[in-house]
Design an enzyme around this catalytic site. Structure first.
Site: not given
Length: 686
Positions: A390-394
């Site tokens: 999910g969004s942690v890789v943004k």
């Protein structure tokens, strides 16, 4: 005149031939004489000059060398030098052949059967063998005269005769054995396993004080039987971190046979078979006693064994213990909440981003058994269980955008949904309005990343049209993600690390999913290395659990023989101003209005990123994915101006939308808060 000339020529020819023969004979005599002289000199050198050397060499080659039982392994300590794993004395009763006859060994087996409580594992063949040894005359009668004649004529073999004997011992004859007979049969079998000069273990589990004392007091009456102390692993913190500490086998397992034989081990050696015990077996294994068997068949100690070297881990065992308790507590609480029927595990990893040292790592799983819940250790899942991040890789996605001129520092965009042909609307979790590159991270905008991905792919967005496949765009993203530790091995010193699942399709719409962490999957340790790389200004450090190794020749940890180096695997290819921009965005995430608000105490200067992802589970065990769930992830470091620790907390499948309840547990947030508070309380007090 002619006749005289012929006679003269004949005589001369004969004389010359004799001279040649005589000359050759003399040469041959000289060669033989020279050979005898050389042999004499060589023999003199061997028997007189080098006599002492060759006598010693003959003795060395004729004497049989054997090794004792496996020496105790090295101890394992935590980073603060608290003992975690030690060796506990283990009583052993064993037998060494001492020129005992078969009759004496049978008698000895009966004596031991009277003294010892034995877990009898004898087979029918063992009972038959004992019957044959005990009643040799009766068993020989079972072979006919005709069969003996066939044996003499070599029409059958000794093995055939032996098989006939086994086959012809009847069930009635075996039924005559009482419990003591059966125990004696099993003990006799133990006394005769392996090589004749080896120790035969009779009992090494649950040896009572009475049994040990009785054998020790009657050694003179029990010829060849003796007692000694062996060892087994003891865990001073119980099951805390036990699965990663690893296991030790009683002997070399078949699947590791080639590996350990190549390293010079014996098949009866105790060896590490998993995780840290396996990874550092070369350090932890002890050196065994060495013996020589003299001409009287006696063992003579030639070299004393030593305990293995001691290793110090990067783990803080007290911190680890408290984190495991937090996980167990929160798992139980969450299962009492609504809409958590598919949630069953969480992971926590703490590391030092500057060194790659793992300070704590735990995974716990909760399963329902008999209408109640039971907690199981799931720590190996940190390296083997990929999840949709999910969004942690943004943060990494932003770097891809900056590097490819798809984002400018401070670039403003309006958070609007994206519609591609044949797919539902792709939106952020709520309409977020106007955002720049920092607030896009703070509020976790999906569409900000979508527009970046389309620019990286050189695609102009048109509403409800297909996005063309672009393998090169995927390569650009994955190359940068790999530099952060996503999609590659972290190098952690544990066998069996997974690289996660790498998507094979390059359909355009999937690139948008990739940019928000909804395509490739990553393990918890990969996410931990990722946030550590951001905290460490783009330097990706190898994760490791070993810190130091000390020689066991000194009882205290004073003689360090190895220190695990801090290994930089790579630097992220980008400009420092871009990493600084991502770090500013991660600081904002934890502040008021950010998606991570309330996760960590702001006085500790945290920076990080939250993530939620669509996940899928197989609810009925038929091998098919049939339920969509939501997973929660969180990564952070602190303090942001001089990072000393990273936090990675992951809770898959915490709720789902296909349910009568709209309740969404905040279990991941609770774990983050409790773990981070615990860490800073513990280390601020030091």
């Amino acid at each position: 005149m002619k006749k005289k000339k012929i006679k003269y020529n004949y005589y001369k020819k004969y004389k010359d031939k004799n001279l040649i023969i005589e000359k050759r004979y003399n040469i041959l005599i000289a060669i033989i004489t020279l050979i005898f002289i050389i042999l004499f000199i060589k023999l003199f050198y061997i028997q007189v000059v080098k006599k002492e050397y060759y006598v010693k060499e003959l003795k060395r080659l004729s004497e049989k060398k054997i090794e004792g039982t496996t020496a105790p392994r090295g101890r394992i300590y935590d980073r603060n030098y608290k003992l975690i794993v030690d060796n506990e004395p283990l009583r052993v009763i064993y037998y060494e052949k001492d020129n005992n006859s078969i009759e004496e060994e049978i008698e000895l087996a009966y004596k031991l059967a009277d003294i010892l409580e034995i877990d009898n594992k004898a087979t029918e063949k063992i009972y038959k063998t004992f019957w044959m040894k005990k009643y040799p005359l009766e068993v020989n009668k079972k072979i006919t005269k005709e069969e003996l004649e066939l044996l003499e004529m070599r029409k059958i073999t000794d093995d055939d005769i032996l098989n006939y004997k086994y086959e012809r011992i009847t069930e009635e004859e075996l039924n005559e054995f009482n419990d003591i007979d059966k125990e004696a049969a099993y003990i006799y079998d133990l006394m005769n396993k392996g090589y004749s000069y080896e120790e035969k273990i009779i009992k090494d589990e649950d040896v009572t004080d009475s049994e040990y004392a009785t054998i020790a007091a009657n050694i003179n009456k029990l010829k060849g039987v003796n007692v000694r102390l062996d060892w087994e692993r003891s865990y001073l913190y119980g099951n805390t971190f036990k699965s990663i500490l690893g296991t030790v086998s009683d002997n070399v397992p078949s699947d590791l046979k080639e590996y350990y034989l190549e390293k010079g081990y014996s098949l009866d050696d105790r060896v590490g078979t998993s995780y840290l015990e396996y990874e550092y077996d070369d350090y932890l294994k002890g050196e065994k006693n060495e013996y020589q068997i003299n001409e009287n068949g006696e063992k003579v100690l030639t070299k004393s064994g030593t305990r293995g070297n001691d290793i110090v881990l990067t783990i803080d065992i007290e911190l680890q213990t408290d984190i495991e308790e937090i996980l167990e507590d929160e798992l139980k609480k969450a299962k009492k909440e609504k809409n958590t029927e598919y949630y069953n595990r969480s992971f926590v990893i703490l590391t030092n981003p500057k060194t790659g040292e793992v300070l704590a790592a735990s995974g716990k799983q909760i399963l329902e058994t008999d209408k109640s819940y039971k907690i199981y250790d799931y720590t190996p899942g940190i390296i083997t269980s990929p999840i949709t991040a999910g969004s942690v890789v943004k943060g990494a996605s932003h770097i891809v955008g900056y590097n490819n001129k798809a984002i400018k520092i401070g670039e403003v965009r309006h958070d609007t949904c994206v519609k591609l042909a044949g797919t539902p609307l792709k939106c952020s979790w709520i309409p977020l309005g106007t955002l720049n590159d920092i607030t896009a991270l703070k509020r976790s905008s999906n569409t900000y990343q979508y527009y970046t991905a389309m620019k990286v792919a050189n695609t102009k967005y048109t509403y409800n049209t297909a996005m063309k496949a672009n393998p090169e765009a995927f390569n650009k993203y994955r190359t940068t993600f790999n530099e952060f530790g996503l999609g590659v091995k972290t190098g952690i010193d544990l066998k069996g690390e997974s690289v996660g699942n790498i998507g094979e399709s390059d359909v355009g719409g999937l690139l948008l999913d990739f940019s928000i962490g909804q395509y490739d999957t990553y393990t918890p340790v990969q996410l931990s290395q990722y946030i550590g790389t951001i905290a460490n200004n783009g330097s990706r450090m190898q994760l490791h659990l070993l810190k130091e190794v000390y020689s066991s020749k000194e009882e205290s940890l004073t003689n360090k023989i190895y220190e695990y180096p801090n290994v930089e695997l790579n630097k992220v290819t980008t400009e420092s101003k871009y990493l600084k921009r991502v770090k500013e965005g991660f600081k904002e995430v934890l502040k008021y209005g950010g998606t991570g608000s309330g996760y960590m105490d702001l006085k500790n200067k945290p920076a990080g990123k939250t993530g939620t992802s669509q996940s899928f589970v197989d609810t009925d065990g038929d091998g098919k994915i049939d339920k969509e769930t939501v997973s929660a992830t969180f990564v952070a470091y602190a303090p942001y101006d001089n990072p000393e620790v990273t936090f990675t907390v992951i809770s898959p499948d915490i709720y789902n939308y296909d349910n009568n309840s709209n309740y969404q547990t905040n279990v991941n947030k609770r774990i983050v808060k409790r773990v981070s508070d615990l860490y800073f309380k513990k280390y601020s007090e030091k």
